[in-house]
Motif scaffolding. Structure first.
Motif, PDB file in Angstrom:
ATOM      1  N   SER A  83       0.776  11.562  12.513  1.00  0.00           N
ATOM      2  CA  SER A  83       1.200  10.103  13.277  1.00  0.00           C
ATOM      3  C   SER A  83       0.669   8.634  12.645  1.00  0.00           C
ATOM      4  O   SER A  83       0.818   8.251  13.045  1.00  0.00           O
ATOM      5  N   PRO A  84       1.048   8.897  11.393  1.00  0.00           N
ATOM      6  CA  PRO A  84       0.939   7.465  10.417  1.00  0.00           C
ATOM      7  C   PRO A  84       0.986   6.109  11.307  1.00  0.00           C
ATOM      8  O   PRO A  84       2.628   6.154  11.665  1.00  0.00           O
ATOM      9  N   ILE A  85       0.606   5.104  10.752  1.00  0.00           N
ATOM     10  CA  ILE A  85       1.714   3.987  10.991  1.00  0.00           C
ATOM     11  C   ILE A  85       2.659   4.139   9.669  1.00  0.00           C
ATOM     12  O   ILE A  85       3.866   3.066  10.318  1.00  0.00           O
ATOM     13  N   ALA A  86       2.163   4.453   8.963  1.00  0.00           N
ATOM     14  CA  ALA A  86       3.002   4.203   7.229  1.00  0.00           C
ATOM     15  C   ALA A  86       2.397   5.208   6.757  1.00  0.00           C
ATOM     16  O   ALA A  86       1.278   5.353   6.076  1.00  0.00           O
ATOM     17  N   THR A  87       3.478   5.450   5.335  1.00  0.00           N
ATOM     18  CA  THR A  87       2.942   6.658   4.392  1.00  0.00           C
ATOM     19  C   THR A  87       3.436   6.125   3.168  1.00  0.00           C
ATOM     20  O   THR A  87       4.800   5.848   3.556  1.00  0.00           O
ATOM     21  N   TYR A  88       2.728   6.318   2.419  1.00  0.00           N
ATOM     22  CA  TYR A  88       3.594   6.140   0.967  1.00  0.00           C
ATOM     23  C   TYR A  88       2.993   7.465  -0.034  1.00  0.00           C
ATOM     24  O   TYR A  88       2.167   8.276   0.251  1.00  0.00           O
ATOM     25  N   THR A  89       4.416   7.893  -0.856  1.00  0.00           N
ATOM     26  CA  THR A  89       4.527   8.262  -1.625  1.00  0.00           C
ATOM     27  C   THR A  89       4.436   8.123  -3.355  1.00  0.00           C
ATOM     28  O   THR A  89       4.997   9.806  -3.884  1.00  0.00           O
ATOM     29  N   SER A  90       4.879   7.119  -3.470  1.00  0.00           N
ATOM     30  CA  SER A  90       5.045   6.385  -5.169  1.00  0.00           C
ATOM     31  C   SER A  90       3.765   6.786  -6.083  1.00  0.00           C
ATOM     32  O   SER A  90       4.326   6.977  -6.825  1.00  0.00           O
ATOM     33  N   GLY A  91       2.779   7.150  -5.922  1.00  0.00           N
ATOM     34  CA  GLY A  91       1.860   7.645  -6.927  1.00  0.00           C
ATOM     35  C   GLY A  91       1.182   6.558  -7.322  1.00  0.00           C
ATOM     36  O   GLY A  91      -0.058   6.398  -7.837  1.00  0.00           O
ATOM     37  N   SER A  92       2.093   5.212  -7.422  1.00  0.00           N
ATOM     38  CA  SER A  92       2.129   3.752  -6.804  1.00  0.00           C
ATOM     39  C   SER A  92       1.900   2.947  -6.413  1.00  0.00           C
ATOM     40  O   SER A  92       2.381   2.332  -6.423  1.00  0.00           O
ATOM     41  N   ASP A  93       0.904   2.860  -5.282  1.00  0.00           N
ATOM     42  CA  ASP A  93       1.095   2.570  -4.325  1.00  0.00           C
ATOM     43  C   ASP A  93       0.655   0.809  -4.259  1.00  0.00           C
ATOM     44  O   ASP A  93      -0.704   1.200  -4.259  1.00  0.00           O
TER      45      ASP A  93
END
Length: 128
Positions: A83-93
């Motif tokens: 249950s994250p606050i935010a998720t990043y998945t671009s590889g260059s966040d």
């Protein structure tokens, strides 16, 4: 006279704006190693930097093998990314540090956080 006054006010405002952003830094998490499951001591890396509101964290990683999840302190301690606050998945966040205090990041892939792929960033207000 009013035009000169407005011009001075505009100049002063632009100067303040420039000063407030001139001190912001960009940090590549893990430096040249980037964001990976093994081989980087992220606690040591974070302790070597002073982070301020407005600074930017850059997480570089292979997005087929990793991600970045911003989590609460409790979820950070328990390596829980459900249950994250935010998720990043671009590889260059690129993440702007918007408030003072601890900000916690983990990799949500199974086992990665427990192997050390997590970082606690202590952010302070920038004093001019």
């Amino acid at each position: 006279m009013a035009m000169i006054k407005n011009l001075l006010l505009l100049t002063f405002t632009v100067a303040l704006f420039a000063v407030s952003f001139a001190h912001h830094k960009v940090y590549i998490v893990g430096d040249t190693a980037g964001w990976k499951a093994m081989g980087v001591d992220y606690a040591k890396w974070a302790s070597e930097h002073q982070f301020h509101v407005g600074d930017v964290l850059v997480f570089n990683y292979n997005n087929q093998q990793h991600n970045v999840k911003q989590v609460t302190a409790d979820n950070f301690m328990h390596c829980n990314g459900t249950s994250p606050i935010a998720t990043y998945t671009s590889g260059s966040d690129k993440i702007i540090l918007k408030h003072a205090g601890h900000q916690y990041f983990i990799c949500g892939y199974p086992g990665h956080c427990k192997m050390g792929q997590k970082v606690d960033i202590l952010v302070t207000k920038y004093e001019i």
